[in-house]
Scaffold this motif. Structure first.
Motif, PDB file in Angstrom:
ATOM      1  N   VAL A   1     -11.891 -15.672  -5.902  1.00 46.70           N
ATOM      2  CA  VAL A   1     -10.691 -14.951  -6.318  1.00 46.70           C
ATOM      3  C   VAL A   1     -10.726 -13.527  -5.776  1.00 46.70           C
ATOM      4  CG1 VAL A   1      -9.230 -14.264  -8.244  1.00 46.70           C
ATOM      5  CG2 VAL A   1     -10.692 -16.276  -8.470  1.00 46.70           C
ATOM      6  N   CYS A   2      -9.601 -13.065  -5.234  1.00 47.36           N
ATOM      7  CA  CYS A   2      -9.464 -11.667  -4.808  1.00 47.36           C
ATOM      8  C   CYS A   2      -8.300 -11.047  -5.574  1.00 47.36           C
ATOM      9  CB  CYS A   2      -9.145 -11.590  -3.314  1.00 47.36           C
ATOM     10  SG  CYS A   2     -10.573 -11.805  -2.267  1.00 47.36           S
ATOM     11  N   TYR A   3      -8.575  -9.979  -6.276  1.00 51.33           N
ATOM     12  CA  TYR A   3      -7.501  -9.265  -6.962  1.00 51.33           C
ATOM     13  C   TYR A   3      -7.131  -8.039  -6.125  1.00 51.33           C
ATOM     14  CZ  TYR A   3      -8.944 -12.133 -10.920  1.00 51.33           C
ATOM     15  OH  TYR A   3      -9.262 -13.193 -11.725  1.00 51.33           O
ATOM     16  N   ILE A   4      -5.880  -7.914  -5.755  1.00 50.45           N
ATOM     17  CA  ILE A   4      -5.430  -6.761  -4.964  1.00 50.45           C
ATOM     18  C   ILE A   4      -4.208  -6.170  -5.663  1.00 50.45           C
ATOM     19  CG2 ILE A   4      -4.831  -5.944  -2.631  1.00 50.45           C
ATOM     20  CD1 ILE A   4      -5.403  -9.525  -2.799  1.00 50.45           C
ATOM     21  N   PRO A   5      -4.247  -4.885  -5.995  1.00 48.17           N
ATOM     22  CA  PRO A   5      -3.052  -4.289  -6.609  1.00 48.17           C
ATOM     23  C   PRO A   5      -2.013  -3.986  -5.530  1.00 48.17           C
ATOM     24  CG  PRO A   5      -4.800  -2.648  -6.416  1.00 48.17           C
ATOM     25  CD  PRO A   5      -5.371  -3.933  -5.881  1.00 48.17           C
ATOM     26  N   ALA A   6      -1.521  -5.029  -4.881  1.00 47.82           N
ATOM     27  CA  ALA A   6      -0.708  -4.858  -3.673  1.00 47.82           C
ATOM     28  C   ALA A   6       0.571  -4.083  -3.956  1.00 47.82           C
ATOM     29  CB  ALA A   6      -0.384  -6.230  -3.062  1.00 47.82           C
ATOM     30  N   THR A   7       1.224  -4.383  -5.070  1.00 50.46           N
ATOM     31  CA  THR A   7       2.490  -3.711  -5.367  1.00 50.46           C
ATOM     32  C   THR A   7       2.256  -2.227  -5.614  1.00 50.46           C
ATOM     33  OG1 THR A   7       3.492  -5.743  -6.170  1.00 50.46           O
ATOM     34  CG2 THR A   7       4.457  -3.686  -6.966  1.00 50.46           C
ATOM     35  N   ALA A   8       1.175  -1.875  -6.318  1.00 56.19           N
ATOM     36  CA  ALA A   8       0.846  -0.457  -6.548  1.00 56.19           C
ATOM     37  C   ALA A   8       0.490   0.228  -5.225  1.00 56.19           C
ATOM     38  CB  ALA A   8      -0.315  -0.331  -7.531  1.00 56.19           C
ATOM     39  N   LEU A   9      -0.305  -0.436  -4.394  1.00 58.79           N
ATOM     40  CA  LEU A   9      -0.681   0.127  -3.093  1.00 58.79           C
ATOM     41  C   LEU A   9       0.555   0.375  -2.233  1.00 58.79           C
ATOM     42  CD1 LEU A   9      -3.805  -2.068  -2.200  1.00 58.79           C
ATOM     43  CD2 LEU A   9      -3.831   0.410  -2.614  1.00 58.79           C
ATOM     44  N   ALA A  10       1.503  -0.557  -2.305  1.00 55.84           N
ATOM     45  CA  ALA A  10       2.732  -0.417  -1.514  1.00 55.84           C
ATOM     46  C   ALA A  10       3.511   0.806  -1.983  1.00 55.84           C
ATOM     47  CB  ALA A  10       3.576  -1.687  -1.637  1.00 55.84           C
ATOM     48  N   GLN A  11       3.587   0.985  -3.296  1.00 53.09           N
ATOM     49  CA  GLN A  11       4.328   2.139  -3.832  1.00 53.09           C
ATOM     50  C   GLN A  11       3.627   3.453  -3.460  1.00 53.09           C
ATOM     51  OE1 GLN A  11       4.751   0.602  -7.758  1.00 53.09           O
ATOM     52  NE2 GLN A  11       6.751  -0.295  -7.274  1.00 53.09           N
ATOM     53  N   GLN A  12       2.308   3.487  -3.619  1.00 49.80           N
ATOM     54  CA  GLN A  12       1.549   4.706  -3.291  1.00 49.80           C
ATOM     55  C   GLN A  12       1.720   5.097  -1.828  1.00 49.80           C
ATOM     56  OE1 GLN A  12      -2.458   3.582  -4.355  1.00 49.80           O
ATOM     57  NE2 GLN A  12      -1.813   3.231  -6.488  1.00 49.80           N
ATOM     58  N   ASN A  13       1.873   4.114  -0.980  1.00 56.98           N
ATOM     59  CA  ASN A  13       1.956   4.395   0.460  1.00 56.98           C
ATOM     60  C   ASN A  13       3.393   4.453   0.972  1.00 56.98           C
ATOM     61  OD1 ASN A  13      -0.922   4.444   1.726  1.00 56.98           O
ATOM     62  ND2 ASN A  13      -0.946   2.801   0.191  1.00 56.98           N
ATOM     63  N   ASP A  14       4.325   4.557   0.016  1.00 53.27           N
ATOM     64  CA  ASP A  14       5.718   4.735   0.396  1.00 53.27           C
ATOM     65  C   ASP A  14       6.254   3.557   1.219  1.00 53.27           C
ATOM     66  OD1 ASP A  14       7.924   6.279   0.033  1.00 53.27           O
ATOM     67  OD2 ASP A  14       7.678   7.427   1.891  1.00 53.27           O
ATOM     68  N   MET A  15       5.842   2.388   0.849  1.00 54.84           N
ATOM     69  CA  MET A  15       6.351   1.173   1.504  1.00 54.84           C
ATOM     70  C   MET A  15       6.575   0.111   0.420  1.00 54.84           C
ATOM     71  SD  MET A  15       2.817  -0.144   3.332  1.00 54.84           S
ATOM     72  CE  MET A  15       2.523   1.221   4.422  1.00 54.84           C
ATOM     73  N   PRO A  16       7.496   0.408  -0.524  1.00 49.66           N
ATOM     74  CA  PRO A  16       7.596  -0.438  -1.727  1.00 49.66           C
ATOM     75  C   PRO A  16       7.933  -1.907  -1.460  1.00 49.66           C
ATOM     76  CG  PRO A  16       9.457   1.098  -1.565  1.00 49.66           C
ATOM     77  CD  PRO A  16       8.453   1.523  -0.536  1.00 49.66           C
ATOM     78  N   THR A  17       8.481  -2.217  -0.292  1.00 49.50           N
ATOM     79  CA  THR A  17       8.860  -3.616  -0.036  1.00 49.50           C
ATOM     80  C   THR A  17       7.787  -4.382   0.738  1.00 49.50           C
ATOM     81  OG1 THR A  17       9.977  -2.950   1.986  1.00 49.50           O
ATOM     82  CG2 THR A  17      11.334  -3.097   0.002  1.00 49.50           C
ATOM     83  N   LEU A  18       6.641  -3.753   0.953  1.00 49.28           N
ATOM     84  CA  LEU A  18       5.661  -4.405   1.831  1.00 49.28           C
ATOM     85  C   LEU A  18       4.376  -4.840   1.127  1.00 49.28           C
ATOM     86  CD1 LEU A  18       6.187  -2.482   5.167  1.00 49.28           C
ATOM     87  CD2 LEU A  18       6.713  -4.856   4.658  1.00 49.28           C
ATOM     88  N   ALA A  19       4.456  -5.060  -0.195  1.00 50.40           N
ATOM     89  CA  ALA A  19       3.302  -5.615  -0.912  1.00 50.40           C
ATOM     90  C   ALA A  19       2.898  -6.957  -0.299  1.00 50.40           C
ATOM     91  CB  ALA A  19       3.633  -5.776  -2.392  1.00 50.40           C
ATOM     92  N   ASN A  20       3.898  -7.703   0.179  1.00 52.73           N
ATOM     93  CA  ASN A  20       3.606  -9.002   0.796  1.00 52.73           C
ATOM     94  C   ASN A  20       2.659  -8.860   1.980  1.00 52.73           C
ATOM     95  OD1 ASN A  20       5.598  -7.672   2.295  1.00 52.73           O
ATOM     96  ND2 ASN A  20       6.670  -9.564   2.872  1.00 52.73           N
ATOM     97  N   MET A  21       2.919  -7.864   2.832  1.00 56.44           N
ATOM     98  CA  MET A  21       2.083  -7.714   4.030  1.00 56.44           C
ATOM     99  C   MET A  21       0.711  -7.127   3.685  1.00 56.44           C
ATOM    100  SD  MET A  21       3.823  -9.143   6.304  1.00 56.44           S
ATOM    101  CE  MET A  21       3.553  -8.723   8.019  1.00 56.44           C
ATOM    102  N   ILE A  22       0.646  -6.353   2.612  1.00 59.57           N
ATOM    103  CA  ILE A  22      -0.659  -5.876   2.139  1.00 59.57           C
ATOM    104  C   ILE A  22      -1.506  -7.072   1.696  1.00 59.57           C
ATOM    105  CG2 ILE A  22      -1.815  -4.522   0.330  1.00 59.57           C
ATOM    106  CD1 ILE A  22       0.531  -2.511   0.547  1.00 59.57           C
ATOM    107  N   MET A  23      -0.862  -8.001   0.973  1.00 60.71           N
ATOM    108  CA  MET A  23      -1.573  -9.229   0.566  1.00 60.71           C
ATOM    109  C   MET A  23      -2.082  -9.986   1.793  1.00 60.71           C
ATOM    110  SD  MET A  23      -1.465  -9.513  -2.827  1.00 60.71           S
ATOM    111  CE  MET A  23      -1.768 -11.216  -3.251  1.00 60.71           C
TER     112      MET A  23
END
Lengths: 178, 354
Positions: free
Chosen positions: A109-131
């Motif tokens: 299992v990998c837990y990634i706070p992708a949505t938070a990371l996306a917001q912090q990096n000013d790319m709120p719609t790109l949590a998918n690509m962070i994942m």
């Protein structure tokens, strides 16, 4: 080798887009692949999922029922697909949106706070690509090099400005350590 | 490396049709085939073609009837409920001996049903659909590559035999993306069409496109002539893929998406030492009767895997002629069987067959 990937979340999170990226990357690597979306009434806020199969052999069924890799970006998707993952498979969880832990002990299992990371990096719609960046880093479902070519394939010329930020999102996911 | 592109099945049909020389498309939107119409709407105006969204499916098929009479390559597409609406026009086109391509990206039925994949229009496609004694050439793609290849083949066969062809796909193959190699755009094979209504230039008799014959002896004659042609098609055009059948003791028969799932099941069964193979009909009419009959003399049983409550199974039974048991593995209404379910059915068949 065959890797069966299931990506699931809310409509609007870029679930199908994330799958398309993996499919195009696979195509550029000369592999066999299939990409199958859920289709129909799924709109923003509804559920969306897509099956991606990458293989060195011809692909039989494009429908992924027991994934090697499960990527979930909302709680209903984890509830629905957790038990479907193959033993020894890997589950990637967007831990910003899914508060509970994975119950199974026979999967990675990998837990990634992708949505938070996306917001912090000013790319709120790109949590998918962070994942996806994290998935590629952990599971090597596709190769690391040549990311740019795959991004070029799915981001149209009209949105050329978005290419850089997609690449950046992939890198953020790739670099993230729990 | 070949020039592979990633496309949805529905888009592959559209591009392949254009490359096969089709410049006339008439349709009406319906899930899950709308990408096909959308692709045509974008491309046709740029290549001097016609894209027309008709006021209904009935109007669209009659526009196809009109263009088909001129001998130009023409097509329409829809999904199950829309194809039902087209049946009258299809019967007229068949009764007028005209070539065209009709695409059905099937969804669950009956009625409005649902929008998820299905194969429950098998009877409608292969046994008539509309009124009267007639057949369509029915092609069943199982991959995005075949969506393209069989589209081109459909146009060729329709022209060759002067009869309508149908591409019988399903929502999964329509919606999925796979790498596909598209054929180069070819000069439309110049099939001579002396019957087409293209203007006489005062040099020949009028050609008449018609399906009305009020004199019964004349209509009987027309029907018999058509059936002579159908015999030739049955003899020459049955197509299928054979997978792991060489030493098979059991035979799975499946087409389209069900064949993809079945292939996984056959591979899994082989790993367990079960000698099973797959016959995948590529043409549903003409049905590959000979392949089934040949297999019937070697195997202990057949399993029909289909997304209907058992339609193709009737053709299997007719072809194998009561030699061995024929069982059914089915899901309907938009549900799709898993490879495990197919494997379970194979084992059940083995238990029952002697």
């Amino acid at each position: 080798m065959t890797t069966e990937i299931l990506i699931a979340g809310f409509g609007g999170q870029g679930i199908l887009f994330a799958g398309k990226f993996l499919a195009n990357k696979g195509l550029l690597e000369g592999r066999n692949l299939s990409w199958l979306p859920s289709y129909g009434p799924e709109m923003r806020g509804g559920t969306a999922n897509c099956s991606v199969v990458l293989s060195d052999d011809p692909i039989g069924s494009p429908i992924v029922t027991n994934p090697d890799v499960l990527i979930v970006m909302n709680l209903p998707s984890l509830d629905k697909y957790e038990n479907a993952v193959k033993t020894g498979g890997t589950i990637f969880v967007d831990s910003t949106l899914i508060k509970r832990k994975v119950n199974r002990t026979d999967v990675n299992v990998c837990y990634i706070p992708a949505t938070a990371l996306a917001q912090q990096n000013d790319m709120p719609t790109l949590a998918n690509m962070i994942m996806i960046g994290k998935v590629i880093g952990e599971c090597q479902v596709v190769k690391m090099d040549g990311m740019e070519d795959a991004v070029n394939k799915i981001v149209s010329a009209r949105h050329a400005a978005l290419k850089e930020i997609n690449l950046k999102a992939l890198k953020i996911g790739n670099d993230y350590k729990e | 490396m070949e020039n592979k592109v990633l496309m949805k099945g529905n888009e592959a049909i559209a591009e392949a049709a254009i490359r096969a020389g089709c410049r006339h498309y008439f349709g009406y939107p319906i899930t899950p085939q709308t990408e096909l119409a959308a692709y045509m709407a974008k491309r046709m105006p740029k290549i001097n073609g016609t894209f027309l969204q008709a006021e209904s499916e009935i109007a669209a098929i009659n526009m196809v009837y009109g263009v088909a009479g001129t001998g130009k390559r023409v097509m329409t597409s829809s999904s199950s409920p829309g194809i039902s609406l087209k049946q009258e026009g299809i019967s007229y086109i068949a009764g007028s001996d005209l070539p065209c391509l009709i695409v059905n990206v099937q969804r669950g039925g009956p009625g409005l049903g649902g929008i998820q994949p299905s194969q429950s229009d098998y009877f409608q496609a292969t046994k008539g659909g509309g009124h009267g004694d007639y057949h369509l050439i029915v092609l069943a793609p199982s991959s995005v590559q075949e969506m393209a290849d069989l589209t081109a083949l459909g146009f060729d066969l329709a022209d060759k035999y002067r009869m309508p062809a149908m591409l019988l796909a399903d929502g999964t193959i329509g919606q999925m993306m796979e790498p596909v190699v598209l054929a180069e755009e070819k000069e439309i094979s110049k099939v001579n069409k002396p019957w087409a209504v293209t203007g006489t230039e005062m040099k020949r008799e009028h050609n008449i496109i018609n399906s009305l014959y009020l004199a019964p002896d004349e209509l009987e004659q027309k029907n018999f002539e058509r059936y002579e042609k159908y015999k030739v098609v049955e003899e020459n055009e049955a197509r299928y893929e054979s997978f792991m059948m060489e030493d098979a003791e059991y035979c799975v028969v499946a087409f389209g998406i069900a064949a993809r799932v079945s292939k996984n099941a056959v591979v899994a069964a082989r790993k367990q030492g079960i000698k099973v193979g797959l016959i995948r009909p590529i043409t549903l009419w003409p049905f590959p009767k000979k392949a089934i009959a040949d297999a019937a003399s070697k195997v202990k049983g057949f399993l029909s895997v289909e997304l209907s409550t058992g339609q193709m199974i009737e053709d299997i039974k007719l072809a194998e002629n009561c030699k061995v048991p024929v069982e059914l593995c089915c899901r309907v209404g938009g549900m799709i069987m898993s490879p495990d379910e197919v494997l379970g059915s194979i084992k059940k068949l083995m238990g029952g067959a002697k």
